[in-house]
Design a protein around this motif. Structure first.
Motif: not given
Length: 482
Positions: A5-13, A411-414, A471-481
């Motif tokens: 599973f991966s987050m939508p590419k255009n997700f607004l962080w 939880a949001m990702k789920k 959070y910078q890393h979370v956004i850079a990985t689109n929530g993957a890490e």
């Protein structure tokens, strides 16, 4: 959840603030007095005592006294001076990789008393510059029209939002904003946390409790008037520009049952129905029968016109914005239909303000709202308030915040994995701001520390916390890490 599973590419962080908690600049460029400007800081009161005051509201005499007061400290008149520091502050958020930034426009900067014929151009010019800077830095602006910034004149002259005469005043303000910014701002939250009439009644309705005979009735009448005003703005917005997305916002106040005891389950069901009432009206366009029954049983007589019902039915919201901080639980032996009555959950830990940390509660909340309405959802606020301390190395090691946010983002990702259409995540107070409920500066949410204390003393220096790079890393990985 699938590993693929991966987050939508255009997700607004991104992150969110409110004008009244950040801007300061009280009285500057023609700004009027808002509800937030009479919120006094009480250094001698406990967190519990401050919460009691918030739940009770204010008297007209208290409001008038606070306006005249020259001795007390009113933190929201000062904020973090975002009115002047926004270019530097937004640059810090951009450094984290923010895709979106949510803030409010202060009604009293545009119409200082709420009932002027023409808007204050100096106030509009400020927001021209602010929104332009947000866009320049690569962030999608999300604008809240009303975030506890009703002009105090609406309270003193009109008696608050339960007066139907306030509807056209707010609609006029909303139309000015949409006309001015329709080509720059796509996403609009019309009214922040419209359901918090029991938790923050004065902030929400601008009614002093000694101005009315039946306070509960007046609060629900105020909400009906806000529903109507919001629907009028939606109607205008859709005629103006079909690309606009206009939404409503609630603070999640749904509850778990204390046990599988049938009475606990039914109390939770009925309490939750009266929370879904707000979104039922604005997303489905109708008053649910359970709410109408509740009003009748509690001697709440609302003045609802037939034209209101038609307007609400035809002008529902495009999306739902949700704020989530903690979960709640109800016990039929101790609690009733009052949202303020809850039971502590022994399975979760709480912060110093009694807010239980429960990431699974966010998954539950998002899933319930999605299953009920099938409308796009934005997490408009989520965060962990704490007394952050500068360490001897001059840094803020806020692992507790990282842990909280990581759990909630998971939880949001789920919820997204299981079908919920969630398009944005806004961490609350990404730079430290004055607390809404307590007016404390010490209750901090940010990734960026602001060197000011509860009395506004300090250098104002901005310092990146450990959570900043996380959070910078979370956004850079689109929530993957996480």
């Amino acid at each position: 959840m699938s590993k693929n599973f991966s987050m939508p590419k255009n997700f607004l962080w991104g992150g969110a603030i409110a004008a009244n908690q950040a801007e300061g600049a009280f009285g500057v460029d023609g700004k009027g007095i808002s509800l937030a400007d009479v919120h006094k800081y009480y250094p001698d009161k406990t967190n519990e005592e401050i919460q009691v005051l918030q739940h009770k509201g204010m008297t007209k005499k208290q409001v008038e006294a606070n306006i005249k007061d020259k001795e007390g400290y009113y933190p929201k008149r000062h904020g973090i001076d975002f009115y002047h520091s926004y270019p530097q502050d937004l640059k810090l958020l951009s450094e984290m990789g923010f895709k979106t930034f949510r803030t409010s426009i202060d009604w009293t900067r545009i119409f200082p008393t709420g009932d002027e014929e023409k808007p204050n151009e100096a106030g509009l010019k400020y927001y021209d510059n602010l929104i332009d800077k947000v866009i320049e830095l690569g962030m999608e602006p999300i604008i809240t029209m009303l975030h506890y910034e009703t002009p105090i004149n609406i309270t003193l002259k009109y008696g608050g939002w339960n007066n139907r005469d306030v509807i056209p005043l707010f609609v006029k303000y909303g139309k000015v904003l949409l006309e001015r910014y329709q080509k720059k701002v796509k996403y609009w939250i019309i009214i922040n946390q419209i359901n918090l009439i029991q938790f923050e009644p004065f902030n929400s309705t601008a009614i002093c409790y000694d101005q009315v005979d039946n306070y509960l009735e007046a609060k629900y009448q105020a909400i009906h008037n806000q529903f109507v005003a919001s629907a009028e703005i939606v109607k205008f917005g859709k005629q103006l520009n079909t690309a606009l997305k206009l939404g409503t916002m609630v603070a999640d106040s749904t509850a778990y049952p204390f046990s599988c005891k049938p009475e606990d389950v039914i109390l939770a069901l009925e309490r939750n129905r009266m929370q879904y009432f707000y979104t039922d009206v604005q997303l489905r366009g109708v008053y649910p029968q359970a709410a109408l029954n509740y009003f009748k049983e509690n001697h709440i007589n609302l003045k609802i016109q037939e034209s209101d019902l038609k307007l609400l039915k035809k002008n529902t919201m495009d999306f739902l914005a949700v704020s989530y901080y903690y979960s709640q639980m109800v016990n039929s032996e101790k609690n009733d239909m009052d949202p303020l009555t809850t039971e502590s959950n022994p399975y979760i830990k709480a912060n110093p303000w009694g807010w239980g940390v429960d990431p699974l509660g966010l998954y539950n909340t998002l899933s319930q709202y999605w299953d009920r309405y099938q409308k796009p959802i934005m997490i408009a606020e989520n965060g962990f308030g704490m007394y952050d301390k500068l360490s001897v190395d001059g840094k803020i090691h806020d692992q507790y915040r990282i842990s909280y946010l990581a759990g909630h983002i998971a939880a949001m990702k789920k919820a997204i994995y299981n079908g919920a259409d969630i398009f944005a995540y806004c961490a609350w107070g990404p730079i430290d701001i004055v607390s809404c409920s307590s007016a404390q500066m010490g209750k901090r949410y940010g990734f960026v520390y602001v060197d000011l204390d509860d009395k506004g003393q300090g250098s104002g220096r901005r310092i990146r916390k450990d959570s900043f790079s996380w959070y910078q890393h979370v956004i850079a990985t689109n929530g993957a890490e996480l």
